[in-house]
Design a protein around this motif. Structure first.
Motif, short mmCIF file in Angstrom:
data_model
loop_
_atom_site.label_atom_id
_atom_site.label_comp_id
_atom_site.label_asym_id
_atom_site.label_seq_id
_atom_site.Cartn_x
_atom_site.Cartn_y
_atom_site.Cartn_z
N GLY A 47 131.40 -6.57 104.89
CA GLY A 47 129.77 -7.16 105.49
C GLY A 47 129.09 -6.14 105.82
N LYS A 48 129.58 -4.97 105.86
CA LYS A 48 128.80 -3.52 106.39
C LYS A 48 128.36 -2.86 105.24
CE LYS A 48 130.97 -3.50 110.79
NZ LYS A 48 131.82 -2.78 111.67
N VAL A 49 128.84 -2.83 104.03
CA VAL A 49 128.65 -1.67 103.06
C VAL A 49 128.83 -2.38 101.67
CG1 VAL A 49 129.55 0.29 102.02
CG2 VAL A 49 129.66 0.05 104.30
N GLU A 50 128.21 -2.29 100.65
CA GLU A 50 128.14 -2.86 99.49
C GLU A 50 128.22 -1.78 98.49
OE1 GLU A 50 125.28 -6.02 98.81
OE2 GLU A 50 125.75 -7.02 100.72
N PHE A 51 128.77 -2.18 97.16
CA PHE A 51 128.66 -1.36 95.88
C PHE A 51 128.69 -2.11 94.80
CE2 PHE A 51 133.12 -1.99 96.50
CZ PHE A 51 133.56 -1.79 95.29
N ALA A 52 128.22 -1.43 93.86
CA ALA A 52 128.03 -2.17 92.31
C ALA A 52 128.57 -1.37 91.45
CB ALA A 52 126.85 -3.10 92.17
N ILE A 53 129.07 -1.96 90.56
CA ILE A 53 129.51 -1.16 89.21
C ILE A 53 128.76 -1.72 87.90
CG2 ILE A 53 131.61 -0.39 87.82
CD1 ILE A 53 133.25 -0.68 90.16
N ASN A 54 127.97 -0.73 87.34
CA ASN A 54 127.25 -1.06 86.34
C ASN A 54 128.34 -1.65 85.04
OD1 ASN A 54 125.00 -0.65 87.35
ND2 ASN A 54 124.71 1.42 86.74
N ASP A 55 127.63 -2.46 84.34
CA ASP A 55 128.51 -3.23 83.08
C ASP A 55 128.66 -1.95 82.20
OD1 ASP A 55 128.26 -5.66 84.37
OD2 ASP A 55 126.36 -6.20 82.98
N ASP A 56 128.11 -0.89 81.99
CA ASP A 56 128.40 -0.09 81.11
C ASP A 56 129.26 0.99 81.41
OD1 ASP A 56 126.38 1.11 82.69
OD2 ASP A 56 125.35 2.18 81.23
N PHE A 57 129.86 0.87 82.67
CA PHE A 57 130.61 1.88 83.26
C PHE A 57 131.99 1.82 82.26
CE2 PHE A 57 134.44 3.09 86.00
CZ PHE A 57 133.78 4.43 86.32
N LYS A 58 132.54 3.18 82.05
CA LYS A 58 133.60 3.23 81.44
C LYS A 58 134.57 4.44 81.71
CE LYS A 58 131.84 1.11 77.27
NZ LYS A 58 131.37 1.57 75.63
N MET A 59 135.92 4.07 81.85
CA MET A 59 136.65 5.41 82.44
C MET A 59 138.08 5.05 81.79
SD MET A 59 137.72 6.82 86.22
CE MET A 59 136.29 7.84 86.51
N SER A 60 138.67 6.20 81.15
CA SER A 60 140.02 5.84 80.48
C SER A 60 141.08 5.90 81.53
CB SER A 60 140.37 6.66 79.59
OG SER A 60 140.43 8.01 80.05
N ASP A 61 142.35 5.52 81.26
CA ASP A 61 143.27 5.50 82.49
C ASP A 61 143.74 7.08 82.64
OD1 ASP A 61 143.54 2.94 82.25
OD2 ASP A 61 145.22 2.92 81.03
N GLU A 62 143.51 7.85 81.71
CA GLU A 62 143.72 9.28 81.97
C GLU A 62 142.71 9.82 82.91
OE1 GLU A 62 144.31 11.24 78.11
OE2 GLU A 62 145.98 9.86 77.67
N GLU A 63 141.43 9.54 82.75
CA GLU A 63 140.26 10.06 83.51
C GLU A 63 140.56 9.57 85.12
OE1 GLU A 63 136.51 10.27 80.87
OE2 GLU A 63 137.05 8.44 81.07
N PHE A 64 140.95 8.39 85.08
CA PHE A 64 140.99 7.74 86.48
C PHE A 64 142.23 8.54 87.15
CE2 PHE A 64 143.44 4.64 89.14
CZ PHE A 64 142.75 4.38 90.07
N LEU A 65 143.17 8.77 86.33
CA LEU A 65 144.55 9.50 87.01
C LEU A 65 144.17 10.92 87.39
CD1 LEU A 65 147.39 7.89 84.82
CD2 LEU A 65 146.95 7.43 87.16
N ARG A 66 143.35 11.37 86.71
CA ARG A 66 143.05 12.99 86.94
C ARG A 66 141.95 12.94 87.93
NH1 ARG A 66 140.95 15.05 81.56
NH2 ARG A 66 140.93 13.03 80.85
N SER A 67 141.43 11.78 88.27
CA SER A 67 140.36 12.16 89.32
C SER A 67 140.67 12.00 90.90
CB SER A 67 138.99 10.98 89.37
OG SER A 67 139.98 9.66 89.45
#
Length: 67
Positions: A47-67
């Motif tokens: 209720g204090k903070v909001e965020f949005a992820i764009n529909d065109d956002f893409k990240m592979s599992d490998e990219e996610f695990l490296r981040s």
């Protein structure tokens, strides 16, 4: 696991520890019956903070695990 499977697993394992540990386990289980269930709000900033992820956002599992 369903309730019956959990009960069977507990009964199977209860024979292994020493008597004093089994008694301590029983006291602990009985104490759980008297404790109210504490509910807590997930997310301290709800209720204090909001965020949005764009529909065109893409990240592979490998990219996610490296981040």
């Amino acid at each position: 696991m369903n309730r019956a499977e959990i009960e069977q697993a507990v009964l199977k394992e209860i024979h292994t520890p020493s008597l004093d540990k089994v008694e301590a386990t029983l006291k602990f289980v009985l104490s759980l019956k008297n404790q109210p269930v504490k509910r807590r709000l997930l997310g301290l900033l709800k209720g204090k903070v909001e965020f949005a992820i764009n529909d065109d956002f893409k990240m592979s599992d490998e990219e996610f695990l490296r981040s």
